[in-house]
Design an enzyme around this catalytic site. Structure first.
Site, PDB file in Angstrom:
ATOM      1  N   HIS A 375      14.498  -2.579   6.402  1.00 30.22           N
ATOM      2  CA  HIS A 375      14.172  -2.793   7.814  1.00 30.22           C
ATOM      3  C   HIS A 375      14.972  -1.871   8.725  1.00 30.22           C
ATOM      4  CE1 HIS A 375      13.045  -7.044   6.368  1.00 30.22           C
ATOM      5  NE2 HIS A 375      12.110  -6.166   6.121  1.00 30.22           N
ATOM      6  N   ARG A 482       1.562  -1.390   9.829  1.00 27.65           N
ATOM      7  CA  ARG A 482       2.024  -2.336   8.808  1.00 27.65           C
ATOM      8  C   ARG A 482       2.371  -3.669   9.473  1.00 27.65           C
ATOM      9  NH1 ARG A 482       4.537   2.680   6.405  1.00 27.65           N
ATOM     10  NH2 ARG A 482       3.874   2.747   4.233  1.00 27.65           N
ATOM     11  N   ARG A 518      -3.328  -3.078   9.284  1.00 26.18           N
ATOM     12  CA  ARG A 518      -3.424  -3.463   7.883  1.00 26.18           C
ATOM     13  C   ARG A 518      -3.024  -4.944   7.802  1.00 26.18           C
ATOM     14  NH1 ARG A 518      -0.137  -1.299   3.246  1.00 26.18           N
ATOM     15  NH2 ARG A 518       1.753  -1.800   4.350  1.00 26.18           N
ATOM     16  N   GLU A 617      -5.431   1.711  -3.455  1.00 26.42           N
ATOM     17  CA  GLU A 617      -4.043   1.753  -3.933  1.00 26.42           C
ATOM     18  C   GLU A 617      -3.946   1.419  -5.414  1.00 26.42           C
ATOM     19  OE1 GLU A 617      -1.146   0.483  -0.726  1.00 26.42           O
ATOM     20  OE2 GLU A 617      -2.581  -1.161  -0.668  1.00 26.42           O
ATOM     21  N   ARG A 651       7.788   2.623  -7.887  1.00 29.83           N
ATOM     22  CA  ARG A 651       8.228   3.438  -6.751  1.00 29.83           C
ATOM     23  C   ARG A 651       9.630   3.094  -6.277  1.00 29.83           C
ATOM     24  NH1 ARG A 651       4.140   1.027  -2.019  1.00 29.83           N
ATOM     25  NH2 ARG A 651       5.685   1.567  -0.478  1.00 29.83           N
ATOM     26  N   CYS A 688      -2.826   7.512   3.667  1.00 27.02           N
ATOM     27  CA  CYS A 688      -1.716   7.025   4.501  1.00 27.02           C
ATOM     28  C   CYS A 688      -0.426   6.837   3.712  1.00 27.02           C
ATOM     29  CB  CYS A 688      -2.103   5.749   5.235  1.00 27.02           C
ATOM     30  SG  CYS A 688      -2.502   4.391   4.138  1.00 27.02           S
TER      31      CYS A 688
HETATM   32  C1  PEP Z   1       0.880   2.924   0.224  1.00 29.58           C
HETATM   33  O1  PEP Z   1       1.015   2.208  -0.767  1.00 29.58           O
HETATM   34  O2  PEP Z   1       0.710   4.161   0.162  1.00 29.58           O
HETATM   35  C2  PEP Z   1       0.923   2.343   1.576  1.00 29.58           C
HETATM   36  C3  PEP Z   1       0.639   3.050   2.629  1.00 29.58           C
HETATM   37  O3  PEP Z   1       1.310   1.047   1.672  1.00 29.58           O
HETATM   38  P1  PEP Z   1       2.841   0.568   1.560  1.00 29.58           P
HETATM   39  O4  PEP Z   1       3.687   1.792   1.440  1.00 29.58           O
HETATM   40  O5  PEP Z   1       3.137  -0.222   2.782  1.00 29.58           O
HETATM   41  O6  PEP Z   1       2.805  -0.245   0.314  1.00 29.58           O
HETATM   42 MG    MG Z   2       0.789   0.077  -0.461  1.00 28.89          MG
END
Ligand code: PEP
Ligand code: MG
Length: 764
Positions: A375, A482, A518, A617, A651, A688
């Site tokens: 955050h 978001r 989203r 995704e 990730r 995105c």
């Molecule tokens: C993504 O997964 O690329 C995305 C934009 O969503 P987040 O990063 O919020 O999971």
């Molecule tokens: Mg995502």
């Protein structure tokens, strides 16, 4: 949950205890004697108070040698004669590991080394505590006893209190001869350098402000105990009033955290906390030292608590202590005033706290342990504050007022930088401000290639603060908002009214530009503290995003209701996260339809246009892009998640997240198929994921025919400048050739191509 800081209270222990000892130390420091005589008196008092046979103080020299400076119990001839390196003996072990050691049989420890001149043969128990100040080990306090029993928790606590006091005294120079004091000064002010995790790009140079207020500027002991008690009482009253005022003004991120502030107020008025502070002052400490010690005790006790809710309260207590320190230092109790351009250093930082700082124009942020998706990072990005994380060693060594330079793009941090580094950073800053001026000049120009192919450059957002960047960057829309941040940053589920008010503010701030909201991608790894439920083994692939929304339709329906109400008659864009199958899209659309019907029936006219988008995704959705496009008004590729599932590389796990390059021909050809199938299904296809901020990824996506790119605000200017220097048709053919060649990454090939083709690549 009933818990107050009083429950973890400081219980005065049996006599003589730390209180008597602190009084004694104060008397010794007040006496007009030579430094060595003071040291001798100190060790004697400590040994007597802790009822130990030996107490010694070792001081670290600039050549990293630990020298025996005073002892009660060891051979007096050893003073200034016994010297050891940091890798020698138990004393060296304590200094090197910066850790306390408590042994019942010192000789059995592998680090033990025998020094005949000290006469330490009879002593079995050994307690060594590092004397640390501003992150530097200044020496070691050693307590020894013949009895083979180690030292009790109370004895260790007492000795630790003494070590904290000693650290202040040693660094203040009062205990040492002039040359020795200068050596300690030099140790405390060495230049330091580290490379951490780059979080928010930008170059910043300025003076250090430590979030933990520093002890240096205040005396350890009170001159007049009665007056000090009054000073403490005044400061507490002033902090309590500032908390009351804050509640009255409700200064918070979403205007919805009154409840949180009420809990904070309970702490500020807690009798246990106030009593413990008073006890320390009555024992002879200054109010500031009392605040530090109570805070340290709280921290130690809270770290043992496993309940995350209670552990969170530690931040409240820390925050209160900081406010109290600032008040004692003569600042206003609530605002966090710092000199303009100051660089804030903190181990960790809450988003609200950062917002309080930002009002006073911070120049940058250096944090100990905060990830790019935390955050604090999100708020820092919104504020465009250069930020580096993961450099705890620098924070430990910094003092308020030190010079510091950081580069948020490379992760470099220089504490007390030498002249050459300052010049290099000045050059970097100049280059950057020139680039920023160029981007500003382009902000009203379209993102169009030299041969006329236009891309819609959008902005990612999640806070109201982000919205100001629409105007600054010239972005035409928010391609990813978001919404879950409101759920995650608050400490309880936001009500429909809270959500509606927030979305309305966002849309007002967008001034007619589309915002792709989203729906909340919460659950699993994106859990708020108030969310319960079992921990999952694979949270990224777990119960999150649309999966959770479909299982808990109440949550989703509330959000849709709030979005429709907030939009009024304005157009509304809704985007669904983590979609796996077309069937899920249909189910989600049915829920949205129910809310639209409800709104029309009970409230009034609907937004003039409601568009529903699907995020791609998950590979199953990606493979089915044409069918997804047929159900949706638009597609948006969430490359952060898509790449992690494509490569099966988490990730959040550093060891694997950078192991595979999204610029691999396999991933790029996968993207090519999604874009082609999606467009053939009749939808515009956007991207995105954060990777799009990488100029080479943007070049690739451009070549693959992407319609929209949604990136962090700071990336819009550089990408637009680059896109305007590209010849689309040449680039498309070049990339097609590279993809057929294969390999693990096209990074190098793309750089070579860009250079040859005269493409303006943004600087790193
Ligand atoms: C993504 O997964 O690329 C995305 C934009 O969503 P987040 O990063 O919020 O999971
Ligand atoms: Mg995502």
């Amino acid at each position: 949950m009933s818990w107050t800081p009083g429950d973890t209270g400081f219980t005065p222990r049996g006599a003589p205890g730390p209180r008597t000892l602190i009084r004694r130390l104060r008397e010794i420091m007040a006496a007009e004697t030579a430094p060595q005589a003071r040291l001798d008196a100190l060790v004697k008092s400590i040994a007597t108070n802790i009822v130990a046979d030996v107490c010694s103080i070792y001081v670290r020299r600039t050549d990293d040698v630990l020298e025996l400076f005073a002892t009660e119990g060891l051979n007096p001839e050893a003073v200034h004669a016994t010297r050891m390196t940091m890798s020698e003996g138990l004393v060296g072990w304590v200094a090197r590991h910066r850790q306390m050691i408590n042994l019942s049989d010192a000789k059995a420890h592998e680090a033990f080394s025998y020094r005949a001149e000290t006469g330490e043969d009879p002593y079995n128990s050994f307690l060594g505590i590092p004397i640390i100040r501003s992150g530097q080990v200044l020496g070691v306090l050693v307590i020894q006893s013949v009895a083979q029993k180690g030292f009790s928790e109370d004895e260790v606590d007492g000795a630790q209190t003494v070590a904290t006091v000693l650290a202040e005294i040693v660094s203040g120079g009062e205990l040492l001869e002039e040359q020795d004091a200068q050596d300690v000064e030099a140790l405390l002010h060495k230049p330091e350098h580290a490379v951490g995790t780059p979080i928010v790009p930008g170059v910043a140079m300025g003076k250090v402000v430590l979030r933990e207020p520093e002890a240096k500027a205040h005396p350890t002991f009170a001159k007049d105990v009665a007056a000090e008690r009054l000073r403490l009482a005044d400061a507490i009253a002033s902090v309590q009033k500032s908390v009351d005022d804050m509640i009255a003004a409700d200064r918070s991120l979403f205007g919805a955290s009154k409840e949180v502030l009420e809990v904070f107020r309970l702490f500020a008025y807690d009798k246990g906390w106030v009593r413990r502070l008073e006890e320390k002052v009555l024992a002879g400490l200054s109010a500031e030292t009392a605040v530090e010690q109570v805070q340290e005790e709280n921290r130690k006790r809270m770290q043992r608590v496993s309940d995350p809710y209670l552990r969170e309260r530690l931040h409240d207590l820390d925050d209160l202590s900081r406010r109290l320190m600032r008040t004692l230092g003569g600042e206003a109790g609530d605002g966090i005033a710092v000199p303009a351009g100051a660089i804030l250093l903190a181990d960790s930082l809450g988003p609200v706290e950062l917002l309080e700082y930002s009002a006073s124009a911070l120049g940058g942020l250096v944090l100990g342990d905060v990830s790019a998706t935390s955050h604090a990072a999100i708020v820092a990005r919104a504020l465009e504050l250069p930020m580096v994380s993961g450099v705890r060693e620098i924070i430990e060594k910094a003092a308020t007022g030190d010079e510091i330079a950081l580069d948020g793009a490379t992760g470099e941090v220089h504490l007390r930088p030498p002249g050459t580094v300052i010049t290099a950073f000045e050059d970097k800053a100049q280059l950057r401000s020139r680039a920023l001026a160029r981007y500003d000049a382009l902000k009203d120009e379209p993102a169009v290639t030299k041969d006329g192919v236009a891309v819609d450059l959008q902005m990612n957002a999640g806070l109201l603060l982000d919205m100001a960047h629409l105007e600054e960057t010239g972005a035409k829309s928010v391609g990813l908002f978001r919404t879950e941040l409101q759920f995650l940053l608050g400490r309880s589920l936001p009500s429909k009214a809270d959500q509606e008010a927030f979305y309305a503010q966002v849309l007002d701030a967008a001034e007619g530009r589309p915002v792709y909201f989203r729906t909340a991608d919460i659950g699993s790894d994106k859990r708020a503290n108030y969310m319960r439920g079992p921990r999952e083994a694979n949270p990224a692939m777990g119960w999150r995003g649309l999966r959770m929304s479909l299982d808990r339709p109440g949550l989703m329906r509330t959000q849709i209701r709030a979005l429709i109400a907030a939009a009024g008659t304005r157009p509304l864009h809704i985007m669904l996260p983590l979609v796996t199958t077309v069937e899920e899209v249909r189910l989600a659309k049915a829920e949205i339809q129910k809310e639209m019907d409800r709104h029309e029936k009970h409230v009034g006219p609907l937004p003039e246009d409601i568009q529903i988008g699907v995020m791609i995704e998950i590979p199953s959705a990606a493979w089915d892009a044409r069918a997804m496009a047929a159900e949706a008004d638009f597609l948006s590729i969430g490359g952060n998640d898509l790449a992690q599932f494509f490569f099966a590389a988490d990730r959040e796990t550093d060891e694997v997240s950078s192991r595979y390059d999204p610029l691999s021909p396999t991933f790029l050809s996968f993207l090519e198929r999604i874009i082609r199938e999606g467009q053939q299904g009749g939808a515009k296809v956007g991207y995105c994921g954060e990777q799009a901020a990488d100029p080479l990824m943007t070049l690739s996506l451009l070549a693959l025919g992407i319609d929209r790119l949604s990136v962090a605000a700071s990336a819009i200017g550089p990408l637009k400048e680059m896109i305007r220097s590209v010849s689309f048709h040449e680039l498309r053919d070049a990339l097609a050739g590279m993809i057929t060649k294969g390999g693990t990454s096209l990074r190098e090939d793309l750089i070579i191509y860009a250079r040859q083709a005269g493409i303006v690549l943004p600087m790193g």
